[in-house]
Design a protein around this motif. Sequence first.
Motif, PDB file in Angstrom:
ATOM      1  N   ASP A   9      15.683 -23.062  20.534  1.00  0.00           N
ATOM      2  CA  ASP A   9      14.456 -22.639  21.227  1.00  0.00           C
ATOM      3  C   ASP A   9      14.519 -21.139  21.511  1.00  0.00           C
ATOM      4  O   ASP A   9      13.569 -20.394  21.255  1.00  0.00           O
ATOM      5  CB  ASP A   9      14.296 -23.383  22.558  1.00  0.00           C
ATOM      6  CG  ASP A   9      13.946 -24.851  22.405  1.00  0.00           C
ATOM      7  OD1 ASP A   9      13.535 -25.262  21.303  1.00  0.00           O
ATOM      8  OD2 ASP A   9      14.081 -25.595  23.395  1.00  0.00           O
ATOM      9  N   ALA A  10      15.649 -20.706  22.063  1.00  0.00           N
ATOM     10  CA  ALA A  10      15.811 -19.295  22.415  1.00  0.00           C
ATOM     11  C   ALA A  10      15.812 -18.403  21.181  1.00  0.00           C
ATOM     12  O   ALA A  10      15.271 -17.285  21.206  1.00  0.00           O
ATOM     13  CB  ALA A  10      17.099 -19.102  23.217  1.00  0.00           C
ATOM     14  N   PHE A  11      16.403 -18.886  20.102  1.00  0.00           N
ATOM     15  CA  PHE A  11      16.461 -18.121  18.853  1.00  0.00           C
ATOM     16  C   PHE A  11      15.061 -17.937  18.274  1.00  0.00           C
ATOM     17  O   PHE A  11      14.742 -16.897  17.687  1.00  0.00           O
ATOM     18  CB  PHE A  11      17.364 -18.867  17.867  1.00  0.00           C
ATOM     19  CG  PHE A  11      17.858 -18.041  16.710  1.00  0.00           C
ATOM     20  CD1 PHE A  11      18.349 -16.764  16.900  1.00  0.00           C
ATOM     21  CD2 PHE A  11      17.845 -18.564  15.434  1.00  0.00           C
ATOM     22  CE1 PHE A  11      18.828 -16.015  15.826  1.00  0.00           C
ATOM     23  CE2 PHE A  11      18.320 -17.828  14.352  1.00  0.00           C
ATOM     24  CZ  PHE A  11      18.810 -16.546  14.554  1.00  0.00           C
ATOM     25  N   ASN A  12      14.211 -18.939  18.446  1.00  0.00           N
ATOM     26  CA  ASN A  12      12.828 -18.857  17.996  1.00  0.00           C
ATOM     27  C   ASN A  12      12.017 -17.906  18.873  1.00  0.00           C
ATOM     28  O   ASN A  12      11.230 -17.083  18.385  1.00  0.00           O
ATOM     29  CB  ASN A  12      12.199 -20.256  18.025  1.00  0.00           C
ATOM     30  CG  ASN A  12      10.750 -20.288  17.601  1.00  0.00           C
ATOM     31  OD1 ASN A  12       9.861 -19.820  18.313  1.00  0.00           O
ATOM     32  ND2 ASN A  12      10.483 -20.858  16.443  1.00  0.00           N
ATOM     33  N   LEU A  13      12.218 -18.002  20.176  1.00  0.00           N
ATOM     34  CA  LEU A  13      11.424 -17.214  21.114  1.00  0.00           C
ATOM     35  C   LEU A  13      11.818 -15.743  21.128  1.00  0.00           C
ATOM     36  O   LEU A  13      10.959 -14.862  21.283  1.00  0.00           O
ATOM     37  CB  LEU A  13      11.565 -17.799  22.522  1.00  0.00           C
ATOM     38  CG  LEU A  13      10.887 -17.043  23.672  1.00  0.00           C
ATOM     39  CD1 LEU A  13       9.382 -16.946  23.456  1.00  0.00           C
ATOM     40  CD2 LEU A  13      11.210 -17.708  25.004  1.00  0.00           C
ATOM     41  N   GLY A  14      13.097 -15.445  20.960  1.00  0.00           N
ATOM     42  CA  GLY A  14      13.598 -14.097  21.189  1.00  0.00           C
ATOM     43  C   GLY A  14      12.898 -13.021  20.386  1.00  0.00           C
ATOM     44  O   GLY A  14      12.440 -12.009  20.939  1.00  0.00           O
ATOM     45  N   TYR A  20       4.724 -24.910  27.056  1.00  0.00           N
ATOM     46  CA  TYR A  20       5.918 -24.082  27.171  1.00  0.00           C
ATOM     47  C   TYR A  20       5.618 -22.696  27.753  1.00  0.00           C
ATOM     48  O   TYR A  20       6.538 -21.893  27.934  1.00  0.00           O
ATOM     49  CB  TYR A  20       6.569 -23.897  25.803  1.00  0.00           C
ATOM     50  CG  TYR A  20       7.324 -25.109  25.285  1.00  0.00           C
ATOM     51  CD1 TYR A  20       7.165 -26.373  25.855  1.00  0.00           C
ATOM     52  CD2 TYR A  20       8.200 -24.991  24.222  1.00  0.00           C
ATOM     53  CE1 TYR A  20       7.853 -27.466  25.382  1.00  0.00           C
ATOM     54  CE2 TYR A  20       8.900 -26.085  23.738  1.00  0.00           C
ATOM     55  CZ  TYR A  20       8.714 -27.320  24.319  1.00  0.00           C
ATOM     56  OH  TYR A  20       9.413 -28.402  23.834  1.00  0.00           O
ATOM     57  N   ARG A  21       4.359 -22.430  28.035  1.00  0.00           N
ATOM     58  CA  ARG A  21       3.994 -21.106  28.529  1.00  0.00           C
ATOM     59  C   ARG A  21       2.750 -21.192  29.400  1.00  0.00           C
ATOM     60  O   ARG A  21       1.832 -21.941  29.093  1.00  0.00           O
ATOM     61  CB  ARG A  21       3.723 -20.167  27.354  1.00  0.00           C
ATOM     62  CG  ARG A  21       3.194 -18.792  27.755  1.00  0.00           C
ATOM     63  CD  ARG A  21       2.758 -17.983  26.540  1.00  0.00           C
ATOM     64  NE  ARG A  21       2.061 -16.773  26.941  1.00  0.00           N
ATOM     65  CZ  ARG A  21       1.030 -16.242  26.304  1.00  0.00           C
ATOM     66  NH1 ARG A  21       0.557 -16.817  25.217  1.00  0.00           N
ATOM     67  NH2 ARG A  21       0.468 -15.131  26.741  1.00  0.00           N
ATOM     68  N   ASN A  22       2.763 -20.425  30.470  1.00  0.00           N
ATOM     69  CA  ASN A  22       1.566 -20.192  31.276  1.00  0.00           C
ATOM     70  C   ASN A  22       1.518 -18.699  31.555  1.00  0.00           C
ATOM     71  O   ASN A  22       2.258 -18.190  32.394  1.00  0.00           O
ATOM     72  CB  ASN A  22       1.614 -20.981  32.578  1.00  0.00           C
ATOM     73  CG  ASN A  22       0.362 -20.762  33.422  1.00  0.00           C
ATOM     74  OD1 ASN A  22      -0.553 -20.041  33.024  1.00  0.00           O
ATOM     75  ND2 ASN A  22       0.315 -21.374  34.596  1.00  0.00           N
ATOM     76  N   THR A  65      -0.766 -13.430  21.742  1.00  0.00           N
ATOM     77  CA  THR A  65      -1.022 -14.737  21.131  1.00  0.00           C
ATOM     78  C   THR A  65       0.112 -15.186  20.217  1.00  0.00           C
ATOM     79  O   THR A  65       0.225 -16.376  19.910  1.00  0.00           O
ATOM     80  CB  THR A  65      -2.331 -14.699  20.340  1.00  0.00           C
ATOM     81  OG1 THR A  65      -2.304 -13.588  19.429  1.00  0.00           O
ATOM     82  CG2 THR A  65      -3.520 -14.550  21.268  1.00  0.00           C
ATOM     83  N   VAL A  66       0.949 -14.251  19.761  1.00  0.00           N
ATOM     84  CA  VAL A  66       2.113 -14.617  18.948  1.00  0.00           C
ATOM     85  C   VAL A  66       3.003 -15.607  19.710  1.00  0.00           C
ATOM     86  O   VAL A  66       3.628 -16.496  19.115  1.00  0.00           O
ATOM     87  CB  VAL A  66       2.905 -13.358  18.547  1.00  0.00           C
ATOM     88  CG1 VAL A  66       4.319 -13.700  18.082  1.00  0.00           C
ATOM     89  CG2 VAL A  66       2.166 -12.604  17.443  1.00  0.00           C
ATOM     90  N   LEU A  67       3.038 -15.487  21.032  1.00  0.00           N
ATOM     91  CA  LEU A  67       3.886 -16.377  21.827  1.00  0.00           C
ATOM     92  C   LEU A  67       3.401 -17.815  21.798  1.00  0.00           C
ATOM     93  O   LEU A  67       4.173 -18.734  22.093  1.00  0.00           O
ATOM     94  CB  LEU A  67       3.956 -15.873  23.269  1.00  0.00           C
ATOM     95  CG  LEU A  67       4.630 -14.506  23.452  1.00  0.00           C
ATOM     96  CD1 LEU A  67       4.557 -14.077  24.907  1.00  0.00           C
ATOM     97  CD2 LEU A  67       6.081 -14.548  22.977  1.00  0.00           C
TER      98      LEU A  67
END
Length: 562
Positions: A307-312, A278-280, A326-328
Amino acid sequence: MSSIEESVLIVGAGPTGLILAHELLRRNVPVRLIEKRKGPSHTTRAMTVHARSMEMFEHMGIAHRLEEVCLQCPGNIYHFPHLPESEQPRTDYRVLPTRFAFYYKINQNDFEQVLREHLFSQYSLKPEYRTELVGLSQDAGSVEARIMRPDGTVDTRRHSWVVGCDGVRSFVRGAAGIDFPGEEVAAMAMMDVELTDVNFDDHWMNYFFDEELFMNCTKLPGRCWRIYMSEPTGALVHADDARAAFQTVADRLGIGMKIGEPEWATAWAIRNNIADRYRNGRMLICGDASHVHSPSGGQGMNGCMQDAFNLGWKLAAVFKGLAAETVLDSYERERKPIGEQITEGAMATHEIVMGFGIAPEERLHYTQEPGWEARTIQLVSGLSHNYRDVALVPPVIHAVAGPRAGERAPDALLVREPRKRLYDVFRHPRFTLLVVPGADVDSHLSAGRALRDELERRYPSQVVACLVPQGNTRMSEHPDPDRATKATASPEGRGDDTGFDFDHRVCDETGEILARYGIGPEGRLILVRPDLYVGMSCVPEEAAAMLGYLEQWFRPISGCAA
């Protein structure tokens, strides 16, 4: 080289992008929101909003507005052709342990409009339409985005982060080099249309099917109905005359309704895909850009918004330097398994209603497995989605009852009149510390105050602490007037002998929080995340463990490391 614009670039202004923009803006993170479409959508597309999403919207302060443009749906009816109506299996959502014990039917265009209006009224942000990302690269400190304006000119800017909320064909995912493996499982057509001669309950979602055909019908807000149709050959799904094809399927299934001219119709291939990651670096993907699956159960839009609510809140903390990058990594660690669960749940329903080539009576056994209905409604509603398996919690001596770390934080009615709910306490963009004293009130209060003060010292403005005493006694009314006077005049200015002022204290008059969080005489400290999941729960005597828990999310201020 272009200068760095200290902001997050969000690509895609559908529900996922709008939710992410909201979660960043409410934490004072600058956002640019671009969308290559010509303007706001005028078609329905996704049309179900489930309980966990409504809990999120209540937290955001817009649930009341959504309720004005929705219709309540009690659940689904599975019309097996060989069963009498009274024996048709159902998934009835009215038993869910939430204030939203149902799901909503909504036109996605109306839904998105509510979100856009809220963003504009609260933060003066509007999506930039006819604005397309055409190039993307990154280095260690930023991403360089080439963006084509409505007039065709291309502007190059550097942003701190970019998040692709740009759907199945995500440009950001491709630029980030993220694979999106999967497979096609069926073809589907849908339309919004007026119906006549309807002889089934239009409050429910109605699934009709036989060995080779499938149709789903339900009433939408306004004049139209939403109907889906599928069959294995694709001949009817992709027919030139969509109305005639839908009518053919309805007639063959014996539904009896008459289909008018559609307001709009579309057809597509149902796919099950999930991104490898989900991330690079500074490029992230969210929503349909990271996972797609069968529409059975109506979980797609809901999972994307979660997903957005978790990431925001995590991206906001990293952007502001409060947390390490690293939290991401926890975003993928927590949400990718949920994407897999959604796919699994959708396919379970898919096999019941679109198990082509298998007689319906041979599919009935899926609905007769012990606990099938309860599992289905918990999963599809989102209430059972959790991060238990990946939650990182410091060891404690005393295990406690109630929701575990990574599970949904239940709501509870605290005060009947004027009404006050636990979710009202959570309605802010930070972690919440609940201090619930047990039998040893003075000791538990002291532990709660000390923890609150230490959290504020190490992690300023990241945790809001609230005292939740039992009963309806005002704890500030202490029998010793000298002690009460001293407390009122204390340097903290807290105004009472509990050390928690009026805005950070609410009595549990109903006992619901004790029941739903498994709290007994031992008392409890509960740390709830900004996305309404339990972070950690422990007895007051082990308050120090909570300091260790927060180290995974935030950097303590200088000199305050554990």
